[in-house]
Design an enzyme around this catalytic site. Structure first.
Site, PDB file in Angstrom:
ATOM      1  N   ASP A  36       7.756 -16.288 -32.435  1.00 40.16           N
ATOM      2  CA  ASP A  36       8.834 -17.226 -32.780  1.00 40.16           C
ATOM      3  C   ASP A  36       8.487 -18.632 -32.280  1.00 40.16           C
ATOM      4  O   ASP A  36       8.560 -19.622 -33.033  1.00 40.16           O
ATOM      5  CB  ASP A  36      10.129 -16.710 -32.131  1.00 40.16           C
ATOM      6  CG  ASP A  36      11.384 -17.329 -32.718  1.00 40.16           C
ATOM      7  OD1 ASP A  36      11.282 -18.121 -33.675  1.00 40.16           O
ATOM      8  OD2 ASP A  36      12.473 -17.017 -32.215  1.00 40.16           O
ATOM      9  N   SER A 119       9.201  -6.658 -33.284  1.00 44.08           N
ATOM     10  CA  SER A 119       9.820  -5.936 -32.149  1.00 44.08           C
ATOM     11  C   SER A 119       8.840  -5.376 -31.119  1.00 44.08           C
ATOM     12  O   SER A 119       9.272  -4.805 -30.126  1.00 44.08           O
ATOM     13  CB  SER A 119      10.712  -4.772 -32.621  1.00 44.08           C
ATOM     14  OG  SER A 119      11.972  -5.239 -33.037  1.00 44.08           O
ATOM     15  N   GLY A 121       6.652  -6.914 -29.131  1.00 45.89           N
ATOM     16  CA  GLY A 121       6.300  -7.769 -28.001  1.00 45.89           C
ATOM     17  C   GLY A 121       7.393  -7.700 -26.950  1.00 45.89           C
ATOM     18  O   GLY A 121       7.600  -6.667 -26.304  1.00 45.89           O
TER      19      GLY A 121
HETATM   20  P1  ADP Z   1       9.670  -9.375 -30.493  1.00 44.73           P
HETATM   21  O1  ADP Z   1      10.645 -10.169 -29.686  1.00 44.73           O
HETATM   22  O2  ADP Z   1      10.193  -8.989 -31.867  1.00 44.73           O
HETATM   23  O3  ADP Z   1       9.102  -8.221 -29.745  1.00 44.73           O
HETATM   24  P2  ADP Z   1       7.252 -10.995 -30.049  1.00 44.73           P
HETATM   25  O4  ADP Z   1       6.990 -12.349 -30.598  1.00 44.73           O
HETATM   26  O5  ADP Z   1       7.425 -10.881 -28.575  1.00 44.73           O
HETATM   27  O6  ADP Z   1       8.518 -10.425 -30.862  1.00 44.73           O
HETATM   28  O7  ADP Z   1       6.074 -10.020 -30.467  1.00 44.73           O
HETATM   29  C1  ADP Z   1       5.924  -9.445 -31.736  1.00 44.73           C
HETATM   30  C2  ADP Z   1       4.456  -9.250 -32.013  1.00 44.73           C
HETATM   31  O8  ADP Z   1       3.887 -10.500 -32.431  1.00 44.73           O
HETATM   32  C3  ADP Z   1       3.617  -8.795 -30.802  1.00 44.73           C
HETATM   33  O9  ADP Z   1       2.708  -7.789 -31.219  1.00 44.73           O
HETATM   34  C4  ADP Z   1       2.871 -10.069 -30.405  1.00 44.73           C
HETATM   35  O10 ADP Z   1       1.609  -9.768 -29.813  1.00 44.73           O
HETATM   36  C5  ADP Z   1       2.668 -10.701 -31.752  1.00 44.73           C
HETATM   37  N1  ADP Z   1       2.386 -12.149 -31.788  1.00 44.73           N
HETATM   38  C6  ADP Z   1       2.633 -13.100 -30.847  1.00 44.73           C
HETATM   39  N2  ADP Z   1       2.216 -14.310 -31.288  1.00 44.73           N
HETATM   40  C7  ADP Z   1       1.709 -14.119 -32.542  1.00 44.73           C
HETATM   41  C8  ADP Z   1       1.108 -14.969 -33.536  1.00 44.73           C
HETATM   42  N3  ADP Z   1       0.951 -16.290 -33.326  1.00 44.73           N
HETATM   43  N4  ADP Z   1       0.707 -14.397 -34.709  1.00 44.73           N
HETATM   44  C9  ADP Z   1       0.857 -13.083 -34.932  1.00 44.73           C
HETATM   45  N5  ADP Z   1       1.414 -12.227 -34.057  1.00 44.73           N
HETATM   46  C10 ADP Z   1       1.827 -12.744 -32.871  1.00 44.73           C
END
Ligand code: ADP
Length: 179
Positions: A36, A119, A121
């Site tokens: 995000d 979801s 992360g």
């Molecule tokens: P959530 O709150 O839904 O768990 P997160 O952003 O914490 O969302 O993580 C969701 C997934 O996105 C995780 O596997 C994380 O490693 C991955 N992620 C984080 N940054 C990026 C990015 N720039 N591009 C693609 N995936 C990412």
């Protein structure tokens, strides 16, 4: 690794040149950490202004904004469930996110979409179970798209998606029943 219109990409979703990228947003749609934060930084400050107009989004659903400075024309902000053991409808809510994004893509006549591992992360959904839901829901509801990318930030997640797509390639019908 690809199966049907689905493919695994290792990297940063903000750089993908697809019609829509999906954001792992929270219910406020006002920005957060992880993917995000990366999407808001890359799309620019207009994105937060557009998100404010949406007045949040329920868990298990998604809302669209333009992509602003991204290569992608659209961003679909999906609100995945926080994992709390699996007994609070997490699987249905996660599937609902993928389905809502595929429906938005269909409504807008899009050809390509890129999903992060929603979801898995900060929200702590187990990676393999989440990937199974992603692949199953895209297989069932993603036929109108030419290309569906699962963009994995880390190698462990990419390996899970590759193995799921490879299994589908070897025995598509049996896998469809098993997933
Ligand atoms: P959530 O709150 O839904 O768990 P997160 O952003 O914490 O969302 O993580 C969701 C997934 O996105 C995780 O596997 C994380 O490693 C991955 N992620 C984080 N940054 C990026 C990015 N720039 N591009 C693609 N995936 C990412």
């Amino acid at each position: 690794m690809s199966f049907m219109n689905m493919t695994v990409v290792r990297g940063d979703i903000t750089t993908r040149a697809v019609d829509a990228i999906v954001n792992a947003a929270n219910a406020s749609l006002l920005g957060g950490g992880g993917v995000d934060g990366a999407i808001h930084r890359a799309a620019g400050p207009e994105l937060l202004r557009a998100c404010r107009l949406l007045h949040g989004c329920p868990t298990g659903s998604a809302k669209a904004t333009p992509g602003f400075r991204l290569a992608a024309r659209w961003i679909f902000h999906a609100v995945g469930p926080v994992w709390s053991g699996g007994t609070r409808g997490e699987a249905e809510k996660l599937a609902g996110c993928y389905r809502a994004c595929l429906e938005l893509a269909h409504q807008h006549g899009l050809r390509s979409i890129a999903f992060p591992a929603l979801s898995t992360g900060i929200y702590k959904y187990p990676r393999r179970q989440a990937a199974e839901i992603a692949v199953r829901t895209c297989r069932t509801f993603g036929h109108s798209l030419e290309r569906i990318e699962f963009v994995c930030f880390d190698e462990e997640t990419a390996a899970i998606y590759r193995s799921l797509l490879a299994r589908s390639l070897l025995a598509p019908e049996r896998e469809q029943a098993a997933l």
